[in-house]
Design an enzyme around this catalytic site. Structure first.
Site, PDB file in Angstrom:
ATOM      1  N   HIS A 126      -4.434  35.522 -28.015  1.00 40.83           N
ATOM      2  CA  HIS A 126      -4.445  36.887 -27.509  1.00 40.83           C
ATOM      3  C   HIS A 126      -4.505  36.942 -25.987  1.00 40.83           C
ATOM      4  O   HIS A 126      -4.873  37.962 -25.415  1.00 40.83           O
ATOM      5  CB  HIS A 126      -5.626  37.679 -28.108  1.00 40.83           C
ATOM      6  CG  HIS A 126      -5.514  37.851 -29.585  1.00 40.83           C
ATOM      7  ND1 HIS A 126      -6.589  38.168 -30.376  1.00 40.83           N
ATOM      8  CD2 HIS A 126      -4.462  37.727 -30.436  1.00 40.83           C
ATOM      9  CE1 HIS A 126      -6.201  38.250 -31.647  1.00 40.83           C
ATOM     10  NE2 HIS A 126      -4.914  37.978 -31.707  1.00 40.83           N
ATOM     11  N   CYS A 134       2.278  41.671 -13.935  1.00 37.11           N
ATOM     12  CA  CYS A 134       2.818  42.866 -13.276  1.00 37.11           C
ATOM     13  C   CYS A 134       3.745  43.631 -14.233  1.00 37.11           C
ATOM     14  O   CYS A 134       4.645  43.045 -14.839  1.00 37.11           O
ATOM     15  CB  CYS A 134       3.600  42.451 -12.026  1.00 37.11           C
ATOM     16  SG  CYS A 134       4.339  43.859 -11.180  1.00 37.11           S
ATOM     17  N   CYS A 155       0.192  44.391  -7.796  1.00 32.94           N
ATOM     18  CA  CYS A 155       0.973  43.173  -7.542  1.00 32.94           C
ATOM     19  C   CYS A 155       1.474  43.195  -6.100  1.00 32.94           C
ATOM     20  O   CYS A 155       1.562  44.267  -5.487  1.00 32.94           O
ATOM     21  CB  CYS A 155       2.157  43.161  -8.523  1.00 32.94           C
ATOM     22  SG  CYS A 155       3.375  41.877  -8.223  1.00 32.94           S
ATOM     23  N   THR A 195     -15.187  34.818 -36.690  1.00 33.70           N
ATOM     24  CA  THR A 195     -14.169  35.867 -36.684  1.00 33.70           C
ATOM     25  C   THR A 195     -14.296  36.716 -37.945  1.00 33.70           C
ATOM     26  O   THR A 195     -14.568  36.212 -39.020  1.00 33.70           O
ATOM     27  CB  THR A 195     -12.739  35.291 -36.564  1.00 33.70           C
ATOM     28  OG1 THR A 195     -11.796  36.367 -36.572  1.00 33.70           O
ATOM     29  CG2 THR A 195     -12.410  34.318 -37.688  1.00 33.70           C
ATOM     30  N   ASN A 220     -19.816  31.614 -40.233  1.00 33.66           N
ATOM     31  CA  ASN A 220     -19.902  33.003 -39.784  1.00 33.66           C
ATOM     32  C   ASN A 220     -21.274  33.589 -40.092  1.00 33.66           C
ATOM     33  O   ASN A 220     -21.905  33.214 -41.084  1.00 33.66           O
ATOM     34  CB  ASN A 220     -18.799  33.860 -40.439  1.00 33.66           C
ATOM     35  CG  ASN A 220     -18.378  35.005 -39.541  1.00 33.66           C
ATOM     36  OD1 ASN A 220     -17.869  34.791 -38.436  1.00 33.66           O
ATOM     37  ND2 ASN A 220     -18.643  36.216 -39.984  1.00 33.66           N
ATOM     38  N   GLU A 222     -21.938  36.634 -40.973  1.00 30.04           N
ATOM     39  CA  GLU A 222     -21.925  37.521 -42.161  1.00 30.04           C
ATOM     40  C   GLU A 222     -20.677  37.208 -42.984  1.00 30.04           C
ATOM     41  O   GLU A 222     -19.738  36.580 -42.478  1.00 30.04           O
ATOM     42  CB  GLU A 222     -21.935  38.993 -41.713  1.00 30.04           C
ATOM     43  CG  GLU A 222     -20.732  39.360 -40.851  1.00 30.04           C
ATOM     44  CD  GLU A 222     -20.881  40.693 -40.110  1.00 30.04           C
ATOM     45  OE1 GLU A 222     -21.871  41.410 -40.308  1.00 30.04           O
ATOM     46  OE2 GLU A 222     -19.968  40.985 -39.307  1.00 30.04           O
TER      47      GLU A 222
HETATM   48  C1  BV8 Z   1       1.129  42.555 -33.980  1.00 30.69           C
HETATM   49  C2  BV8 Z   1      -6.900  42.189 -27.180  1.00 30.69           C
HETATM   50  C3  BV8 Z   1       3.399  43.108 -34.325  1.00 30.69           C
HETATM   51  C4  BV8 Z   1      -7.525  41.441 -26.111  1.00 30.69           C
HETATM   52  C5  BV8 Z   1      -6.966  42.124 -29.561  1.00 30.69           C
HETATM   53  C6  BV8 Z   1      -2.497  46.947 -41.073  1.00 30.69           C
HETATM   54  C7  BV8 Z   1      -2.655  45.783 -41.816  1.00 30.69           C
HETATM   55  C8  BV8 Z   1      -2.494  44.519 -41.231  1.00 30.69           C
HETATM   56  C9  BV8 Z   1      -2.168  44.415 -39.874  1.00 30.69           C
HETATM   57  C10 BV8 Z   1      -2.010  45.582 -39.155  1.00 30.69           C
HETATM   58  C11 BV8 Z   1      -2.169  46.840 -39.742  1.00 30.69           C
HETATM   59  N1  BV8 Z   1      -1.977  47.771 -38.789  1.00 30.69           N
HETATM   60  C12 BV8 Z   1      -1.688  47.153 -37.624  1.00 30.69           C
HETATM   61  C13 BV8 Z   1      -1.690  45.815 -37.846  1.00 30.69           C
HETATM   62  C14 BV8 Z   1      -1.409  44.764 -36.870  1.00 30.69           C
HETATM   63  C15 BV8 Z   1      -2.604  44.570 -35.960  1.00 30.69           C
HETATM   64  C16 BV8 Z   1      -3.860  44.278 -36.778  1.00 30.69           C
HETATM   65  O1  BV8 Z   1      -4.044  43.194 -37.286  1.00 30.69           O
HETATM   66  N2  BV8 Z   1      -4.717  45.308 -36.892  1.00 30.69           N
HETATM   67  C17 BV8 Z   1      -5.941  45.131 -37.668  1.00 30.69           C
HETATM   68  C18 BV8 Z   1      -7.129  45.724 -36.901  1.00 30.69           C
HETATM   69  C19 BV8 Z   1      -5.760  45.804 -39.027  1.00 30.69           C
HETATM   70  N3  BV8 Z   1      -2.291  43.388 -35.185  1.00 30.69           N
HETATM   71  C20 BV8 Z   1      -1.591  43.538 -34.047  1.00 30.69           C
HETATM   72  O2  BV8 Z   1      -1.274  44.612 -33.571  1.00 30.69           O
HETATM   73  C21 BV8 Z   1      -1.176  42.239 -33.378  1.00 30.69           C
HETATM   74  N4  BV8 Z   1       0.212  42.346 -33.040  1.00 30.69           N
HETATM   75  O3  BV8 Z   1       0.893  42.569 -35.160  1.00 30.69           O
HETATM   76  O4  BV8 Z   1       2.355  42.777 -33.430  1.00 30.69           O
HETATM   77  C22 BV8 Z   1       4.638  42.931 -33.556  1.00 30.69           C
HETATM   78  C23 BV8 Z   1       5.501  41.879 -33.892  1.00 30.69           C
HETATM   79  C24 BV8 Z   1       6.682  41.759 -33.182  1.00 30.69           C
HETATM   80  C25 BV8 Z   1       6.985  42.638 -32.131  1.00 30.69           C
HETATM   81  C26 BV8 Z   1       6.085  43.663 -31.785  1.00 30.69           C
HETATM   82  C27 BV8 Z   1       4.900  43.819 -32.503  1.00 30.69           C
HETATM   83  C28 BV8 Z   1      -1.951  42.039 -32.086  1.00 30.69           C
HETATM   84  C29 BV8 Z   1      -3.379  41.678 -32.419  1.00 30.69           C
HETATM   85  C30 BV8 Z   1      -4.145  41.368 -31.126  1.00 30.69           C
HETATM   86  C31 BV8 Z   1      -4.903  42.598 -30.739  1.00 30.69           C
HETATM   87  N5  BV8 Z   1      -5.691  42.276 -29.546  1.00 30.69           N
HETATM   88  N6  BV8 Z   1      -7.625  42.017 -28.433  1.00 30.69           N
HETATM   89  C32 BV8 Z   1      -8.883  41.990 -25.890  1.00 30.69           C
HETATM   90  O5  BV8 Z   1      -8.997  43.090 -25.314  1.00 30.69           O
HETATM   91  O6  BV8 Z   1      -9.812  41.281 -26.286  1.00 30.69           O
HETATM   92  S1  BV8 Z   1      -7.787  42.045 -31.029  1.00 30.69           S
HETATM   93  C33 BV8 Z   1      -9.452  41.791 -30.852  1.00 30.69           C
HETATM   94  O7  BV8 Z   1      -9.914  41.517 -32.181  1.00 30.69           O
HETATM   95  C34 BV8 Z   1      -9.823  40.544 -30.052  1.00 30.69           C
HETATM   96  O8  BV8 Z   1      -8.722  39.804 -29.598  1.00 30.69           O
HETATM   97  C35 BV8 Z   1     -10.589  39.723 -31.079  1.00 30.69           C
HETATM   98  O9  BV8 Z   1     -10.477  38.384 -30.831  1.00 30.69           O
HETATM   99  C36 BV8 Z   1      -9.889  40.131 -32.305  1.00 30.69           C
HETATM  100  C37 BV8 Z   1     -10.497  39.739 -33.607  1.00 30.69           C
HETATM  101  O10 BV8 Z   1     -11.865  40.075 -33.549  1.00 30.69           O
HETATM  102  P1  BV8 Z   1     -12.874  38.847 -33.817  1.00 30.69           P
HETATM  103  O11 BV8 Z   1     -12.598  37.797 -32.803  1.00 30.69           O
HETATM  104  O12 BV8 Z   1     -12.817  38.451 -35.239  1.00 30.69           O
HETATM  105  O13 BV8 Z   1     -14.260  39.493 -33.452  1.00 30.69           O
HETATM  106  P2  BV8 Z   1     -15.100  40.501 -34.363  1.00 30.69           P
HETATM  107  O14 BV8 Z   1     -16.099  41.165 -33.470  1.00 30.69           O
HETATM  108  O15 BV8 Z   1     -14.172  41.348 -35.168  1.00 30.69           O
HETATM  109  O16 BV8 Z   1     -15.877  39.552 -35.394  1.00 30.69           O
HETATM  110  C38 BV8 Z   1     -16.870  38.666 -34.914  1.00 30.69           C
HETATM  111  C39 BV8 Z   1     -17.407  37.932 -36.124  1.00 30.69           C
HETATM  112  O17 BV8 Z   1     -18.336  36.954 -35.671  1.00 30.69           O
HETATM  113  C40 BV8 Z   1     -18.174  38.849 -37.083  1.00 30.69           C
HETATM  114  O18 BV8 Z   1     -17.790  38.524 -38.414  1.00 30.69           O
HETATM  115  C41 BV8 Z   1     -19.645  38.470 -36.855  1.00 30.69           C
HETATM  116  O19 BV8 Z   1     -20.409  38.528 -38.030  1.00 30.69           O
HETATM  117  C42 BV8 Z   1     -19.525  37.034 -36.411  1.00 30.69           C
HETATM  118  N7  BV8 Z   1     -20.607  36.582 -35.530  1.00 30.69           N
HETATM  119  C43 BV8 Z   1     -21.309  37.310 -34.626  1.00 30.69           C
HETATM  120  N8  BV8 Z   1     -22.180  36.495 -33.980  1.00 30.69           N
HETATM  121  C44 BV8 Z   1     -22.007  35.249 -34.478  1.00 30.69           C
HETATM  122  C45 BV8 Z   1     -20.999  35.289 -35.465  1.00 30.69           C
HETATM  123  N9  BV8 Z   1     -20.605  34.213 -36.157  1.00 30.69           N
HETATM  124  C46 BV8 Z   1     -21.212  33.045 -35.858  1.00 30.69           C
HETATM  125  N10 BV8 Z   1     -22.179  32.916 -34.925  1.00 30.69           N
HETATM  126  C47 BV8 Z   1     -22.600  33.989 -34.223  1.00 30.69           C
HETATM  127  N11 BV8 Z   1     -23.570  33.834 -33.300  1.00 30.69           N
HETATM  128 ZN    ZN Z   2       5.142  42.776  -9.321  1.00 26.73          ZN
END
Ligand code: BV8
Ligand code: ZN
Length: 256
Positions: A126, A134, A155, A195, A220, A222
């Site tokens: 990501h 830019c 930029c 994740t 994880n 949870e």
């Molecule tokens: C794409 C940006 C197509 C950077 C992020 C419906 C169904 C399926 C998919 C989709 C849908 N509708 C839309 C989609 C696609 C969408 C998607 O998946 N949506 C989801 C929400 C349903 N995906 C996209 O849009 C992707 N692109 O599909 O493009 C395409 C193809 C061709 C041409 C054009 C387009 C793009 C996805 C990337 C989005 N960007 N972030 C930023 O600002 O950070 S996503 C964001 O969520 C972060 O990147 C993050 O990494 C990511 C996932 O979250 P996690 O890392 O899992 O973090 P989270 O907090 O959720 O969970 C943490 C876990 O850790 C928890 O379980 C917790 O219990 C645990 N935890 C906590 N503490 C600890 C721990 N575990 C262990 N130890 C600890 N101490």
């Molecule tokens: Zn530029």
């Protein structure tokens, strides 16, 4: 440290055995692995998204609508990350890479803490908070200012700079997702760590490893939608569990 129950001990022992035997390991990490470095996760208790909805801020539309608001959120996150340090979970993965013949670290995180911990072969699915791109001339720059001197940053061509991250609705870098898919399909052990396994296509990688015949171990805090499918799901903090898993390969000499 919670006193692990018998079954948790048995699960940990089984995971350590698979680690000791593994010739190639792939790992997918998410925001949970950086939680113990003080960086809020996206979902779950205290998550970033609890205050904002992903659709509101991590999308091209949000940036186009209000680049200043979008950058205020990213500048805040960059400052949080700049003050953070890798935790024992990051360090354990860097040690594993040095001791296992084929090791690929795939991360959804944009904080750069895996590289800061010494990991070298890192696929950033990501993008990165520290890379800016830019919108006018597509030039990419590395920028570590925290806080940014000007918001939104510009930029040298005068165009607006955006965070070098992948927003919802945007395609992941083709080489990154291809390399990650190849590593998932070839490994004999796949670890998925910190994740919520809800964001695609990243969340499809553990399934791909499973179908290709790898052993899959989830670490994880949870349960997640993937917990049932994993061969093992170790419940707890990655900063505590990963170092205990890394001990399993300490008998080998570091390769690099
Ligand atoms: C794409 C940006 C197509 C950077 C992020 C419906 C169904 C399926 C998919 C989709 C849908 N509708 C839309 C989609 C696609 C969408 C998607 O998946 N949506 C989801 C929400 C349903 N995906 C996209 O849009 C992707 N692109 O599909 O493009 C395409 C193809 C061709 C041409 C054009 C387009 C793009 C996805 C990337 C989005 N960007 N972030 C930023 O600002 O950070 S996503 C964001 O969520 C972060 O990147 C993050 O990494 C990511 C996932 O979250 P996690 O890392 O899992 O973090 P989270 O907090 O959720 O969970 C943490 C876990 O850790 C928890 O379980 C917790 O219990 C645990 N935890 C906590 N503490 C600890 C721990 N575990 C262990 N130890 C600890 N101490
Ligand atoms: Zn530029």
């Amino acid at each position: 440290m919670s006193i692990a129950s018998h079954s948790e001990q048995a699960n940990l022992a089984q995971a350590r055995d698979w680690l000791a035997e593994a010739r190639s390991i792939a790992v997918l990490t998410g925001a949970g692995i950086s939680a113990e470095s003080g960086i809020p996760t996206f979902r779950g208790p205290g998550g970033l998204w609890n205050n904002y909805r992903p659709e509101d801020l991590a999308t091209p539309e949000a940036f186009a609508r209000d680049p200043k608001l979008s950058w205020e959120w990213y500048d805040w996150r960059r400052q949080r990350v700049a003050a953070a340090h890798p935790n024992p979970g990051h360090a354990a993965l860097a040690e594993l890479e040095r001791r296992v013949p084929a090791f690929t670290l795939i991360t959804q995180n944009v904080d750069g803490l895996h590289r800061a911990a010494g990991s070298r072969n890192v696929i950033e699915l990501h993008g990165s908070l520290w890379r800016l791109r830019c919108v006018a001339c597509a030039r990419e720059v590395e920028n570590r200012e925290a806080p940014l001197r000007e918001i939104p940053p510009r930029c040298s061509c005068g165009g607006l700079l955006r965070p070098g991250v992948v927003w919802f609705g945007e395609a992941l870098p083709a080489d990154a997702i291809q390399q990650a898919a190849r590593a998932a399909a070839r490994c004999d052990l796949f670890l998925v760590c910190g994740t919520s396994a809800v964001v695609y296509p990243a969340a499809s990688l553990p399934e791909r490893a499973l179908f290709a015949g790898a052993k899959v171990v989830e670490i994880n805090l949870e349960p997640t939608p993937f917990s049932e499918a994993a061969h093992l799901s170790l419940r707890g903090k990655s900063g505590e569990i990963l170092p205990r898993l890394a001990q399993a390969v300490r008998h080998t000499e570091p390769l690099i």
